[in-house]
Design a protein around this motif. Structure first.
Motif, short mmCIF file in Angstrom:
data_model
loop_
_atom_site.label_atom_id
_atom_site.label_comp_id
_atom_site.label_asym_id
_atom_site.label_seq_id
_atom_site.Cartn_x
_atom_site.Cartn_y
_atom_site.Cartn_z
N GLN A 80 0.84 -1.20 0.00
CA GLN A 80 0.00 0.00 0.00
C GLN A 80 0.87 1.25 0.00
N PRO A 94 -7.62 7.73 -1.98
CA PRO A 94 -7.40 6.41 -1.38
C PRO A 94 -5.98 5.90 -1.65
N ASN A 95 -5.52 5.01 -0.78
CA ASN A 95 -4.21 4.39 -0.97
C ASN A 95 -4.20 3.51 -2.22
N ASN A 152 -11.87 11.95 -8.34
CA ASN A 152 -11.72 12.85 -7.21
C ASN A 152 -12.69 14.00 -7.44
N HIS A 185 -4.93 8.43 6.92
CA HIS A 185 -6.10 9.30 6.75
C HIS A 185 -6.52 10.01 8.03
#
Length: 178
Positions: A65, A109-110, A125, A154
């Motif tokens: 990740q 997001p990752n 986005n 986050h």
């Protein structure tokens, strides 16, 4: 052609060229580079009604990740890419999807990089735009897409404890590139 008509033509042509140069594109493509300057992928941005679609194709990254953000400056000077500045947050919101007062416009997001070092991702986005306005990726100086060495939690301020910057792509309209 008399002088008045000629001057009018020149003025109108100049105005047309100025308008064309400042018109926002509906799509944009750029290349991601690693800390050594090697090409590690491509990004295509497309303006949609609901935001900007980001189509990311990456190779030769460490598996696992990784945080993925829009940063506030369109400059990717290696090896650390600190030239890209902080996360893109024109409304000065806090960092993170799990934070009151967040997220930054540039929070995403990752990424999950496969064991072969590749990732293929398409996301939208809704907090950014290719059009004019405060959240435009084509703001003066441009913006950058940055991939970090670790995942974004986050929550942690100001950058999600995402680690080093390992890949970067400049986002600048053609009239901004020099």
């Amino acid at each position: 052609m008399n002088r008045l008509k000629w001057m009018t033509c020149i003025l109108l042509c100049a105005m047309g060229l100025a308008w064309t140069a400042s018109a926002a594109p509906t799509s944009f493509e750029t290349t991601l580079h690693d800390a050594e300057g090697k090409d590690v992928g491509n990004v295509k941005l497309t303006q949609l009604e609901q935001g900007v679609k980001i189509d990311l194709q990456v190779r030769n990254l460490p598996p696992g990740q990784h945080a993925f953000h829009v940063h506030e400056v369109g400059k990717c000077t290696g090896p650390d890419f600190k030239s890209a500045g902080d996360h893109f947050s024109p409304s000065e919101r806090k960092h993170g999807f799990n934070t009151a007062g967040g997220p930054h416009a540039g929070d995403m997001p990752n990424l999950i990089v496969k064991s072969d070092g590749t990732v293929s991702l398409e996301i939208i986005n809704s907090n950014i735009t290719l059009s004019k306005g405060a959240n435009s990726l084509f703001k003066p100086g441009g913006t950058a897409l940055v991939i970090h060495s670790r995942p974004d939690d986050h929550v942690t301020q100001p950058s999600g404890d995402a680690g080093d910057r390992i890949a970067c792509a400049e986002i600048k309209a053609k009239w901004q590139q020099k």
